[in-house]
Design a protein around this motif. Structure first.
Motif, PDB file in Angstrom:
ATOM      1  N   HIS A 133       0.642  -1.282  -0.025  1.00 34.13           N
ATOM      2  CA  HIS A 133       0.122   0.040  -0.165  1.00 34.13           C
ATOM      3  C   HIS A 133       0.925   1.172  -0.033  1.00 34.13           C
ATOM      4  O   HIS A 133       0.608   2.204   0.792  1.00 34.13           O
ATOM      5  CB  HIS A 133      -0.925   0.035   1.237  1.00 34.13           C
ATOM      6  CG  HIS A 133      -1.962  -1.090   1.149  1.00 34.13           C
ATOM      7  ND1 HIS A 133      -3.272  -0.777   0.990  1.00 34.13           N
ATOM      8  CD2 HIS A 133      -1.816  -2.269   0.844  1.00 34.13           C
ATOM      9  CE1 HIS A 133      -4.230  -1.756   1.113  1.00 34.13           C
ATOM     10  NE2 HIS A 133      -3.388  -2.819   1.040  1.00 34.13           N
ATOM     11  N   ARG A 134       1.854   1.093  -0.890  1.00 31.69           N
ATOM     12  CA  ARG A 134       2.808   2.363  -1.041  1.00 31.69           C
ATOM     13  C   ARG A 134       1.982   3.595  -1.440  1.00 31.69           C
ATOM     14  O   ARG A 134       1.659   3.789  -2.306  1.00 31.69           O
ATOM     15  CB  ARG A 134       3.845   1.864  -2.100  1.00 31.69           C
ATOM     16  CG  ARG A 134       5.192   2.816  -1.931  1.00 31.69           C
ATOM     17  CD  ARG A 134       6.021   2.508  -3.190  1.00 31.69           C
ATOM     18  NE  ARG A 134       6.337   1.089  -3.185  1.00 31.69           N
ATOM     19  CZ  ARG A 134       7.394   0.511  -2.710  1.00 31.69           C
ATOM     20  NH1 ARG A 134       8.481   1.062  -1.911  1.00 31.69           N
ATOM     21  NH2 ARG A 134       7.672  -0.730  -2.734  1.00 31.69           N
ATOM     22  N   SER A 135       2.287   4.732  -0.493  1.00 32.71           N
ATOM     23  CA  SER A 135       1.938   6.023  -0.931  1.00 32.71           C
ATOM     24  C   SER A 135       2.690   6.871   0.081  1.00 32.71           C
ATOM     25  O   SER A 135       2.954   6.354   1.081  1.00 32.71           O
ATOM     26  CB  SER A 135       0.628   6.166  -0.636  1.00 32.71           C
ATOM     27  OG  SER A 135       0.162   6.108   0.559  1.00 32.71           O
ATOM     28  N   GLU A 136       2.717   8.216  -0.164  1.00 32.75           N
ATOM     29  CA  GLU A 136       3.410   9.162   0.691  1.00 32.75           C
ATOM     30  C   GLU A 136       2.688   9.518   1.892  1.00 32.75           C
ATOM     31  O   GLU A 136       3.461   9.618   3.089  1.00 32.75           O
ATOM     32  CB  GLU A 136       3.397  10.712  -0.195  1.00 32.75           C
ATOM     33  CG  GLU A 136       4.450  10.772  -1.180  1.00 32.75           C
ATOM     34  CD  GLU A 136       6.032  10.486  -0.522  1.00 32.75           C
ATOM     35  OE1 GLU A 136       6.144  11.079   0.503  1.00 32.75           O
ATOM     36  OE2 GLU A 136       6.613   9.768  -1.385  1.00 32.75           O
ATOM     37  N   SER A 137       1.345   9.303   1.928  1.00 35.50           N
ATOM     38  CA  SER A 137       0.739   9.367   3.326  1.00 35.50           C
ATOM     39  C   SER A 137       0.847   8.269   3.927  1.00 35.50           C
ATOM     40  O   SER A 137       0.926   8.442   5.315  1.00 35.50           O
ATOM     41  CB  SER A 137      -0.854   9.693   2.773  1.00 35.50           C
ATOM     42  OG  SER A 137      -1.352   8.260   2.249  1.00 35.50           O
ATOM     43  N   MET A 138       0.976   7.096   3.489  1.00 39.98           N
ATOM     44  CA  MET A 138       1.342   5.940   4.301  1.00 39.98           C
ATOM     45  C   MET A 138       2.293   6.110   5.004  1.00 39.98           C
ATOM     46  O   MET A 138       2.654   5.612   6.215  1.00 39.98           O
ATOM     47  CB  MET A 138       1.233   4.521   3.283  1.00 39.98           C
ATOM     48  CG  MET A 138       1.683   3.260   3.900  1.00 39.98           C
ATOM     49  SD  MET A 138       3.439   3.148   3.572  1.00 39.98           S
ATOM     50  CE  MET A 138       3.467   1.212   3.575  1.00 39.98           C
ATOM     51  N   GLN A 169       4.212   8.536   5.649  1.00 45.46           N
ATOM     52  CA  GLN A 169       4.364   9.641   6.688  1.00 45.46           C
ATOM     53  C   GLN A 169       3.443   9.162   7.869  1.00 45.46           C
ATOM     54  O   GLN A 169       3.876   9.368   8.939  1.00 45.46           O
ATOM     55  CB  GLN A 169       3.555  10.861   6.135  1.00 45.46           C
ATOM     56  CG  GLN A 169       3.399  12.071   6.814  1.00 45.46           C
ATOM     57  CD  GLN A 169       4.947  12.601   7.465  1.00 45.46           C
ATOM     58  OE1 GLN A 169       6.018  12.433   6.469  1.00 45.46           O
ATOM     59  NE2 GLN A 169       5.391  13.273   8.379  1.00 45.46           N
ATOM     60  N   ILE A 207      -4.104   1.644   7.222  1.00 38.52           N
ATOM     61  CA  ILE A 207      -3.595   1.688   5.428  1.00 38.52           C
ATOM     62  C   ILE A 207      -3.949   0.601   4.927  1.00 38.52           C
ATOM     63  O   ILE A 207      -4.317   0.474   3.940  1.00 38.52           O
ATOM     64  CB  ILE A 207      -2.150   1.710   5.953  1.00 38.52           C
ATOM     65  CG1 ILE A 207      -1.587   2.951   6.504  1.00 38.52           C
ATOM     66  CG2 ILE A 207      -1.198   1.410   4.672  1.00 38.52           C
ATOM     67  CD1 ILE A 207      -0.062   3.040   7.096  1.00 38.52           C
TER      68      ILE A 207
END
Length: 587
Positions: free
Chosen positions: A224-229, A231, A259
């Protein structure tokens, strides 16, 4: 008049004493008559202190009262004499013929010899043991609980109880969330994402193994790769506002659930299935099996936890304080009231334990027996209090405590944990000393006493090693019987009157104690009594073996001696089976 041969001479002698006292003092209430083996053979086969117990209330001299009882004893063809000893003991001496003929009972009863079904009389008993959190491999402490619980269950079955064995699976609490988080963080590392790994998460190599299995099967599916994850995880793991490491860990768990969404359930189920499967296999290889694996989660899914809490609430035994719900356990002898539901709405382990025990009662068992680690001693009052609060009989629930086992190697305490803080596992212990030694050594002490487990002794092939000593006695007998090449049916007609050697009579006496030992082990919840008995029986046999020839030319004498050692083999095998130990035919 022909007197029927007694199946149990201890009961028989107690019955004779009962008749004598009834005759001598027909209007008196007789306390339980207890018989014991005197420490010295010259003091008879059984001794009773019944005269001493009754003397005070009757205002009689104990020795004089004992003499009165003896004078009223019925005549018995199996009793040679009865005499007063010491301060008022009554010593009973069996005839030599009584000891010799007891061999027939052993041979005719076969493998059920020793059973004392009158004790349990078919009553149902649920024994719950091990019940380790499925968050990692079983360690040596769990091993002792497993060996004790399994052996005790076998003892109770031999004593006539209808025994059910249960493992309570803690699959609904915070520890499972910590394990799920631990595996996921290691999984993220395998995908190139590194975060500060919480010091209070699960550190073991098995966590990395599970992460690798998820990665091999699903690749980046659960990243679940993402900037918000990224952070969110960084902030949760480095939260300086958290009160402590536990609070930081809880925030990480909450972030993981947020997440992953629905994928969290898969990871949770995967780690649970992996660890529970490993636990099942480990125990099965150890010879420990269960009738039921009871899920804690099922208590929530069925509404049982809510139901139990509602029952307590309806009785006015729950109250609100500081946003949490508390049970009034101090009303039932506990040192303080206990939280059943936290401020965040989550139920505590105690709440699900209340529901679990309510469920046990509703299943209708005559008796409940929990085997807990000694560190749970303080937990007993609150659980029993909750049972009383629900209107159930708390006396029906019994708690047996098991102390930890300490490993010794070369006379020194062995390291109980690895460099990473993991305990030595049960599987590692079994691989080092073998299942038989582990099962036997674990029950060499009363369960509530600390156990020093000597690894070197457990591996040695010497008379000092108790399991080797007992198994060697069994193998020796098998070797003699193989050389003879006859059939067991030929031994039933043995002329036991030929067994007159002191070693033979001593062996017969020890064999006749088997049923009494099983009964005592069942009453006292003490399978170590079986281990002690087997060592003593093996000692009597080895002495007999070293002083006697069995395959002699005189056929009747040969058959008599072979019948005696066949019965000894039978008892050794049954005792070892009760303890979960094999009976080798050769060594």
């Amino acid at each position: 008049m022909v007197t029927k041969f007694p199946n149990n001479f201890k009961f028989y002698c107690a019955s004779l004493l009962q008749q004598a006292i009834n005759k001598a003092l027909p209007d008196e209430t007789i306390p339980p008559i207890e018989l014991a083996r005197p420490k010295q053979s010259g003091h008879g086969d059984y001794a009773s202190n019944i005269a001493m117990k009754m003397a005070k209330s009757l205002r009689k001299n104990p020795r004089e009262l004992a003499a009165v009882f003896i004078s009223a004893m019925p005549v018995s063809p199996w009793l040679e004499k009865t005499e007063v000893a010491g301060g008022g003991f009554i010593n009973l001496f069996l005839t030599q013929n009584a000891k010799q003929q007891s061999l027939y009972t052993m041979l005719q009863t076969g493998e059920s010899f020793g059973d004392c079904h009158h004790l349990g009389a078919g009553k149902s008993i649920l024994i719950e043991f091990v019940s380790a959190n499925p968050t990692g491999p079983l360690h040596v402490g769990h091993g002792r609980g497993a060996a004790f619980g399994a052996s005790l269950a076998n003892v109770l079955a031999a004593a006539g109880f209808n025994v059910k064995r249960e493992f309570y699976v803690n699959d609904a609490g915070r520890q499972m969330d910590i394990l799920t988080l631990s595996a996921w963080l290691r999984y993220l590392e395998l995908n190139g994402l590194f975060f500060q790994f919480p010091p209070n998460a699960y550190q073991g190599e098995y966590v990395i193994t599970m992460a690798r299995e998820i990665h091999n099967a699903h690749g980046e599916r659960y990243v679940h790769r993402s900037e918000s994850m990224l952070q969110q995880l960084v902030e949760a793991g480095t939260d300086t506002t958290a009160e402590n490491e536990d609070a930081r860990l809880d925030r990480l768990i909450a972030s993981a659930k947020s997440i992953l969404g629905q994928d969290y359930a898969y990871l949770h189920n995967f780690v649970l299935t992996e660890q529970l499967g490993d636990c099942r296999n480990d125990l099965m290889e150890f010879g420990v099996e269960f009738d039921t694996w009871f899920s804690e989660q099922s208590l929530f899914d069925s509404g049982m936890v809510t139901h139990a809490m509602r029952l307590l609430e309806d009785k006015g035994l729950l109250y609100q304080q500081d946003g949490a719900t508390w049970f009034c356990s101090t009303r039932f002898g506990d040192e303080k009231d206990r939280v059943t539901q936290r401020e965040n709405g989550q139920y505590t382990y105690f709440a699900s334990d209340i529901a679990y025990h309510l469920n046990k009662y509703e299943r209708g068992f005559d008796h409940l027996l929990n085997v807990w680690g000694a560190d749970h001693h303080g937990y007993i009052p609150r659980v029993k209090g909750a049972i009383e609060a629900l209107g159930a009989d708390s006396q029906k629930l019994e708690i047996a405590l098991v102390q930890f086992a300490v490993l010794y190697r070369n006379g020194q305490k062995a390291a109980m944990s690895t460099r990473s803080g993991e305990f030595v596992t049960l599987r590692e212990l079994r691989e080092e000393v073998g299942n038989d030694a582990a099962r036997f050594f674990y029950v060499l002490r009363k369960s509530d006493q600390h156990l020093d487990f000597d690894l070197d002794l457990a591996k040695s092939k010497s008379n000092e090693n108790p399991v080797y000593y007992v198994q060697y006695a069994h193998a020796r007998i098998c070797s003699v019987l193989t050389q003879w090449s006859g059939t067991p049916a030929m031994l039933i007609a043995a002329d036991t009157a030929l067994l007159i050697d002191p070693a033979e009579l001593a062996l017969l006496q020890k064999l006749s104690d088997f049923q009494d030992t099983i009964e005592a082990a069942a009453k006292e919840r003490a399978p170590h009594l079986i281990a002690f008995y087997l060592r003593e029986l093996a000692s009597e046999f080895h002495s007999y073996y070293n002083s006697t020839r069995f395959l002699v030319a005189e056929e009747t004498l040969k058959i008599a001696r072979l019948a005696l050692i066949f019965a000894t083999r039978q008892v050794l095998a049954k005792g070892l089976t009760i303890l979960g130990v094999t009976s080798p035919t050769e060594m």
